[in-house]
Every structure is written in structure tokens, then in C-alpha cells.
Design an enzyme around this catalytic site. Structure first.
Site: not given
Length: 498
Positions: A111, A185, A209
């Protein structure tokens, strides 16, 4: 976007993916669809080279990601060079054994909140970003295990929302239907795995997330115990609510990646002893007969407004658990004033991160969150921390009668991409809270949780359920999830055309 246009986009994208897979000659398609452990085994046995494996991943990314937007940056040249180095090590016999290099030559995505030497870490916020000089601790562990990082994945600004969209760095779309978000996210990481660009990816979870995008993308997502995976150079990520963990199609692949990621850095605020047995071993172990409390109650003390299809999916999964010999019964954790443990940590963490970015140019709603953190959050942080023992005792009473808590992962099906474009802070916050009221409580407590696929909606969108455990008890959750996987067969599900 009109409904007809959305359907046309879906059909067009799936046709493109199908055409590529059929035209790939079979080998590349087989490689990218193999799981993480299978890919590692192929390399270890010499049946495929790391270069072939990484090339297959990059080909799938090139073919698909223009429509999905899973990656913020793809490391074509660097990944191929690292794959060549892995192959050279194997040729020299200088690569140890599978225990020491469990991911040798295997492509992985991370990420875009994670430092990777030579790349920037914008976390979706526009600003004067410069490449970092050192890897984050979890990247160091991935490299030490032999993994090849093919790219950094799309997220939202500072991980605030259950979607992965930003004006500066684009939108991640759901491979099951690109009109919808894969979640957030860690949505880019989830989309990359769901679309078969990589077999597994790393995400982070500060209020769901990892688990939310896993639910909305049909994946297994593990939020580990606080301190299990180092966030260094962030010594206390978002004041203790954020952890990093794996997303994968199968429990065994997620467990393998968690084993690689696990371990504390000497400067981490939270330190954990290594697990007694590897998590990959837990994935092969029978969980025994467990007591499982099923709950649809939110931390605000009222039943959540859960989409009927999600409720039915979770109830169906409960019946599967009963058929496997577990005792499943309705019972709700007593959350008490747990929101007081989240808001100061989260808002103060956003303020700290945003203030660390030179020339930051965030969305108005991100700046509002940061302002709340500067004015209120930081003042209340000591109170939030003092609440921890009380909240753990209060919520932990559920484990006097249960071994695991089962809840929906989300209350809503995936949001449409762009549904909250330009929305103000309060509208975005309200919509996010309504869609995702179940995941964040375990971030405050610091305890582990696992999303498991629970089926598809009538419209073909993934639904997830949450297995929540007590302090440091990832192993029980992983064993139970693996048993469910065998019964449910979700690893065979693929987005249309993928």
C-alpha cells in the site's frame, strides 16, 4: 454516471480481461492465478523462474490496471532486475531453504502508506514528495523473505475513508464491477489481488481498512494484533489503532504472508513475542468446537441498519458454522464509550501525518479531520489511552461465553466510485459510518480480526463477514477461517472475466 453507462463500462472491461486471459497462451494466466504459496513452491522447485513469475504479474497489470487503477506506481524495471537477482541466487545455490526464504522470487504489492526506498510515500495527498532512502520495516521483512515488490497501491488521503479515491492520485475500482469501489483505504491492494495482478498484497487497517476492502472484493483480510507487524519508521502508527496485514484469496496464503510480516522493531511502542507456532500452521489445524457469538449490534448501542442481503449472508455463514460442529448463538459485546478511544487517536494521527508532508495540498475534508485532531484530538489522547484497560475489560467479557465473535464486516454493499466526490467532511463521515460501523472497534482494542467472504449479492457484489478474536489470538481466527474456506470454496470465485 447513468446506469446504462455503468453497465457498458462493466461489460467492456470484462471483455478486455477475458480477451487477454484467452490470448495469454495459458502459462501466464496459470501463473498469476496460482496462490502465493503455490507460486513460491514453483520457484523453490525450479519449475518456474522468478523472472517468469514477475513478468506474468506485470503483464496482467499492464493488461488490466488501466481500467482498475489498483496501482499508484508499478516498478517494471526494478521488479524485473530484482527477479533476475533472485534467479541468480537460486542458480548459485545461495538462497537457503523455504523456511528462511518463503517468498523467494514471488511478486507482492504494498500500500502507498509504506516506505519503499527510491519511491515516494504520498498516501494520496498532493505535496512536495521526495523519494525515501530507506525501506519500512515490513518491506525489509518482505525483501528478507525473497519477495519482489512490483508496485505501490492506490488509497485515499491518509487512509480516512472506505473507498480508495483521491483527486491527486486517481481511483481504484472493484474488479467485480468497476462502477463500484473495492473499498478503502487498502482498496488498491484488494483490487490488485482480486483481479489477479498479484497473489497477495499488504494493506493497513486503522478502522477496518484491510477488512472492508477484503469484504467488498471477495478476499481474506487479516487485521493482526496490535504490535504483531511493525509499522516502523512509524513507532506508534495513528496512536495505536493502525496495523499492517495481508490480503489474499485464501486463508493459507494470508497466513503465510502474515508469518513473513510478523515481528517487532526495537523502537516500536508495542512489542509482541513471536507466536508459538507459525500462522501458516494454524491454517492447517482443526479449530476444534468453538463457541461463536453472532452480533448485529453496533458500538453505538443500537442494531446496525444492515443491508438485508448482508444480514442473510452472515446468517447463512452462521448456519455453515453450526454444520461444522460449532455452537453459534446471539450475543453482543458491551462496547461502552469505545468511540472515545477512536476519535482522538484517529484525528490526531491524521494531523501528524498531514503536517509531515511538505507543501501538502489535501482535500477540504482531510484538512477538516486534521484540524479536529490538532484542536481536540491531541488534547484528548491521554484520556483515550487511559481508557484502554477499562475498554478491554468491558468488551472482553464477551469472551467469557464465546471464543469468537461473528459480525458483518460492513453494513452496506460497495459504494459507487465517485459517490462522495467533492462531498464535505460531515457528509463523507456520515456516509462512511453508515456503511462501515462494525470494524473500527477492534482497532481501539488492538485485537485481531479476519474478514472472510460470505457470498455475493443479487447484483454480483462481494459480501464479507468478520471473525473477531481476543488478545493475540490470530491463530484461532485463522484456523476457523480455513475450515470455513474448505466448506465454502470461495477461492474458486473470480470476478467476471478474471
Amino acid at each position: 454516471m447513468p446506469e446504462a453507462c455503468q453497465e457498458a463500462l462493466h461489460v467492456d472491461m470484462n471483455s478486455e480481461i477475458t480477451a487477454w486471459v484467452k490470448g495469454s497462451g495459458g502459462m501466464s494466466g496459470d501463473l498469476v492465478d496460482a496462490g502465493l504459496a503455490a507460486q513460491a513452491e514453483l520457484v523453490a522447485k525450479g519449475e518456474v523462474s522468478s523472472r517468469e513469475l514477475v513478468e506474468a504479474s506485470l503483464q496482467r497489470i499492464d493488461a488490466v490496471d488501466g481500467r482498475i487503477g489498483a496501482f499508484r506506481v508499478v516498478r517494471h524495471e526494478a521488479a524485473l532486475a530484482e527477479a533476475a537477482e533472485a534467479d541468480q541466487r537460486i542458480a548459485r545455490g545461495d538462497w537457503g531453504d523455504e523456511t528462511r526464504l518463503p517468498l523467494l522470487g514471488v511478486p507482492i504489492a504494498i500500500k502507498d502508506d509504506t516506505d519503499l526506498a527510491g519511491e515516494t510515500t504520498p498516501f494520496a495527498v498532493r505535496g512536495d514528495h521526495r523519494p525515501v532512502s530507506q525501506d519500512a520495516e515490513l518491506v525489509r521483512k518482505l525483501r528478507a523473505a525473497g519477495a519482489i515488490i512490483v508496485g505501490k497501491t492506490t488509497t485515499c488521503e491518509i487512509g480516512l475513508w472506505p473507498f480508495s479515491e483521491s483527486p491527486g492520485f486517481g481511483n481504484a475500482r472493484n474488479p467485480w464491477n468497476p462502477a463500484y469501489t473495492p473499498g478503502g483505504s487498502s482498496g488498491g491492494s484488494a483490487a490488485a489481488v482480486a483481479a489477479g495482478m498479484v497473489a497477495a498484497a499488504v494493506g493497513s487497517d486503522g478502522a477496518g481498512s484491510i477488512r472492508i476492502p477484503a469484504a467488498w472484493s471477495g478476499l481474506v483480510g487479516i487485521k493482526p494484533q496490535r504490535g504483531r507487524v511493525s509499522g516502523f519508521p512509524n513507532r506508534d502508527p495513528f496512536n495505536g489503532i493502525t496495523v499492517w496485514g495481508p490480503l489474499a484469496r485464501s486463508v493459507s496464503d494470508a497466513a503465510l504472508l502474515l508469518d513473513v510480516l510478523s515481528g517487532s522493531h526495537p523502537q516500536d511502542v508495542y512489542q509482541l513475542d513471536p507466536p508459538r507456532t507459525p500462522f501458516a500452521e494454524a491454517a492447517r489445524r482443526d479449530p476444534g468446537q468453538l463457541r461463536i457469538a453472532i452480533s448485529f449490534r453496533t458500538a453505538l448501542g443500537v442494531p446496525g441498519k444492515v443491508d438485508p442481503e448482508i444480514r442473510l449472508a452472515v446468517e447463512r455463514l452462521a448456519r455453515t458454522l453450526i454444520s461444522l460442529g460449532h455452537k453459534v448463538f446471539p450475543a453482543d459485546p458491551d462496547y461502552g464509550p469505545i468511540a472515545l478511544g477512536l476519535v482522538p487517536r484517529g484525528t490526531a494521527g491524521v494531523a501528524d501525518w498531514l503536517d509531515s508532508i511538505p507543501g501538502a495540498d489535501p482535500e477540504a475534508r482531510t484538512e477538516t479531520e486534521a484540524k479536529i485532531g490538532r484542536i481536540v484530538g491531541k488534547r484528548l489522547l491521554p484520556v483515550a489511552r487511559r481508557l484502554d484497560p477499562y475498554l478491554r475489560r468491558r468488551v472482553g467479557r464477551i469472551f467469557r461465553i464465546a471464543d469468537v465473535v461473528l459480525t458483518p464486516t460492513t453494513a452496506r454493499l460497495p459504494l459507487r466510485v465517485g459517490a462522495l466526490d467533492g462531498a464535505g467532511y460531515h457528509k463523507t463521515q456520515s456516509a462512511s459510518a453508515a456503511a462501515c460501523p462494525f470494524a473500527w472497534t477492534w482497532n481501539v482494542l488492538g485485537w485481531p480480526g479476519v474478514n472472510v467472504p460470505a457470498g455475493l449479492s443479487s447484483g454480483g457484489l462481494p459480501i464479507g463477514a468478520q471473525l473477531l478474536g481476543h488478545d493475540s489470538d490470530e491463530a484461532t481466527l485463522i484456523s476457523l477461517a480455513a475450515q470455513l474456506e474448505q466448506a465454502e470454496g470461495w477461492t474458486e470465485r473470480r470476478p467476471p472475466g478474471v
